[in-house]
Design an enzyme around this catalytic site. Sequence first.
Site, PDB file in Angstrom:
ATOM      1  N   ASP A 486       0.879  -1.166   0.000  1.00  0.00           N
ATOM      2  CA  ASP A 486       0.000   0.000   0.000  1.00  0.00           C
ATOM      3  C   ASP A 486       0.920   1.220   0.000  1.00  0.00           C
ATOM      4  O   ASP A 486       2.133   1.119   0.244  1.00  0.00           O
ATOM      5  CB  ASP A 486      -0.953  -0.007   1.200  1.00  0.00           C
ATOM      6  CG  ASP A 486      -2.165   0.902   0.956  1.00  0.00           C
ATOM      7  OD1 ASP A 486      -2.089   1.780   0.066  1.00  0.00           O
ATOM      8  OD2 ASP A 486      -3.189   0.749   1.647  1.00  0.00           O
TER       9      ASP A 486
HETATM   10  C1  BGC Z   1      -5.012   3.258   0.031  1.00  0.00           C
HETATM   11  C2  BGC Z   1      -5.039   2.242  -1.089  1.00  0.00           C
HETATM   12  C3  BGC Z   1      -4.840   2.947  -2.396  1.00  0.00           C
HETATM   13  C4  BGC Z   1      -3.543   3.709  -2.355  1.00  0.00           C
HETATM   14  C5  BGC Z   1      -3.237   4.454  -3.622  1.00  0.00           C
HETATM   15  C6  BGC Z   1      -3.783   4.134  -0.020  1.00  0.00           C
HETATM   16  O1  BGC Z   1      -3.861   5.171   0.884  1.00  0.00           O
HETATM   17  O2  BGC Z   1      -5.075   2.593   1.272  1.00  0.00           O
HETATM   18  O3  BGC Z   1      -6.242   1.537  -1.072  1.00  0.00           O
HETATM   19  O4  BGC Z   1      -4.852   2.018  -3.434  1.00  0.00           O
HETATM   20  O5  BGC Z   1      -3.582   4.657  -1.302  1.00  0.00           O
HETATM   21  O6  BGC Z   1      -4.124   5.494  -3.796  1.00  0.00           O
END
Ligand code: BGC
Length: 916
Positions: A486
């Site tokens: 993530d």
């Molecule tokens: C989120 C993810 C997301 C990523 C990119 C993170 O803060 O938890 O679900 O895919 O950001 O935007």
Amino acid sequence: MPKKFSFSIVLVYFLSLLFFSVSFADCLPIQKAVSSSVESGNADLIPYKAIDRDPHSRWSSNHNDDQWIYFDLGEVKEFDVAIIMWEAAYAKVYEIDVSDDAKNWKTVLKENNGNGGEDLIRLDGQKARYIRMHGIKRNAQWGYSIYDFKVIAKDNIPPEAPIDISALSGDDAIVLSWEDNKESDLYYYDVYRSWKDEEEFEKVNVKPLRSAGFIDESVANGEEYYYYIVAVDYLDNASAPSEQVYSIPAAIPRVGTYLDASLPLEERVNDLLGRMTLREKVEQLAGMVDYDDMTSYGNSRLHIPPLRCADGPHGVRWGEGSTAFPVPLAIAASWNPSLMYDMGVYMARELKGHGRDVSLGPCLNICRDPRAGRSYEGYGEDPYLVGKMATAAVKGLQSEKVVSTPKHYACNNIEIGRGGGPVVIDDWSLREIYLPAFKECIQEGEAWGVMGAYNKVNGDYSCENKVLLRDILKDEWGFKGFVISDWHATHSTVRSINAGLDLEMPKANYYGKALYKAVKSGMVTEAVIDDSVKRILRTKFFSGLFDEERLENHRLVGKKEHDKFCLEAAREAMVLLKNSKNLLPIDKNKVTTIAVLGPLADKHTCGVDLGSSQIYPAKFDTPLGAIKDKIKSKKIKIIDDPKEADIALVFVGLSADVAGRLEGEAIDRENLRLPANQEALIDYAVGKNKKTIVVLLGGSAIATDSWGKKVPAIIDAWYCGQRGGEAIADVLFGDYNPAGRLPITFPVNAQQIPYTGWNYNGEYKTGVGYQYFETKGIKPLYCFGHGLSYTKFKYSALKIVYGDGWIGVSVNVRNVGLREGDEVVQLYLEDLKRSMPGPKKELKGFKRIHLKPNETQRVAFKLTPDDLALYNKYKKWVVEPGAFRVIVGGSSEDIRLSGIFKVVEGMGIVEYEGGF
Ligand code: BGC
């Protein structure tokens, strides 16, 4: 594209530069006159040639010892450095003398060990008019030969930085050239280099460079570097660093085994891996820039494409104009996985239209607590339903060769403190609640990616959790794709890569340079790097990125077909929670005035616009607009005052633009209620008009305890996408018979469920959602699977049959009402004799069917050992002998039929590895 060039031509060019451009150094005003002792007699080799500032001409002396040459500065001056550039015939022993009258000489340096070349003599602040080299002993049989003899005064002005730098990459070296700065006090150049993202530059020339050029031979084929050059003068004043130049390796020709699309994927992967340098491999394992770019490294030399990612859960979060589909929780409420498959296909096409390759989803977060801010991004509380829906999403996305990355692996169920909240979980809960949907996405959906979560699981961050990543996902489940972190969820280099994190996003904070160094120092083996790189490469081959360039094509975005799908999907998602005295549907022929109230009546129905869910659709409808359309041929008036109306509609909910940010990324709801002003509005409406219908728009459960009893009809429309307005109107006026079913339990109020935030110490063992409520004996407001219809269904003739390794369950379902409609037939299983504690019953099958009035359909389910198995105390999946009760009905509480079957030892199903 880098220009192709022949490396040998570059080399010749560079060598010629070396030869012809020996630098001049600036010095005090040219010496007025020059004298020497005995001259050689050759007119080309007179003393003047030593001070003419042309390093190709020389003074040559006779060949007896004790000779001298001096020059005149015209007046007494201060100088700091004397330089003598010798030809091969130099003095082994000599003095430097100074004088103001050319008669009385003072020796300022005695050199006994001269070795020719360029002698740099520090004189720091010496003052004189005449400067003399007095040679005492020759090195060769000949006299002395001096190309250049001069003095330089300190000016404390650093030299200018080199300009016009270029770096050309060849097969095994990089050639640097720049403009020779002949007019400054230059003595030498130094070349500094760094690899890609590294901020630390290292000096790469061993000796100072006298000319404007350098061949960096210590690089391996295909490496890319940044370079800058520093010029240093005779007094060690360094110039500012030059501008940085980047060397792009020449691309190899676009042929080779791995570029041949007809070959098996693994063969292509291995061939390509064999051509990559360690640095090129490491580079593949990280994103390029911070947050918003969402792109990992490609490689121009080897024609490796990058991976370009985009969120999000209910439409492509990239640029503008993407279709805003209903949120996944709404799709889950349809209990129709094929809807999710289609949505996956459409999202994939839009993703490609935006020039992206990876969909950062689906989100498999189990809705453990409906207060969790991202509940709408997932598919609810039940592992079985989540698994079916998410797997359909993966298949839909990947059918278009867009990579899917189910997330957030694992146990990511609450937002506050999401950066590292500790989840401590027992094996049973992990295996039976939080992992099954991931396993199904991998094994059944064949997902090519998995995104690691922010939180910790049993002590380790998810992105460096060896048990989750390497042991379970890769080794046990046989996952062949890559694990992506993530965003900023990586916390280490060696631990993470060894644990199985393959791609650090959004950029290399712990990978990149640090990972390269870790391999060099032996902390990480190249085999581990190879394994990770292969996973990335496989994915890139799978998605066809090597074979066809994916260009942006905005005609694929926001298409009519997708808009049409939004309407169908939103209709299927609507849940009719309550409908006292069949108030709904509204009969257009019986009403003349309708009051339409509520902050969301004339707003879009797409919901949250936060974090990964930000979508900017090109168009959307609103409930009020759709209602007006529906009644335009009738003489029905829309009014504000509920008291004056035949019926009142109140549109309330949690959308950010009317309720503030109550849910979303990094936000959890404090309780399950609507904002106070909205509850007051419902009270007001129903106080004035008993026939008040409430339409809820929200991303999770909404408690209705303060107003629900007074209101005769409630629809949960969720966040139902850009055509939600029309879908709501269709349900209100009976043009569509609602059949959505709750994918999460609606508690009476938040007090019914323990707060399970990061600081929660309670047991995970009690299960989630209806499993929790049933285990604890708590009655929720609306149970899991609940949803009403405008017709009625009758269940009969339950039959259980034993197949070879499976158990068949079938029932008759008949539409006994007057309208056609859908029923969601749900099958739950109760394990009546189990060795482990567990839920009372679990969903193990469902089917959404369509029936005309009086029509009957036989609905059949097949139960496999997967459905019967439990994770026992020996950490094994087993089907335990004993009795199971099959329950079939219209919700987890609406049980219509049940029957018992037995699994006996000897039937074969005792311990198994998964599947038959
Ligand atoms: C989120 C993810 C997301 C990523 C990119 C993170 O803060 O938890 O679900 O895919 O950001 O935007």
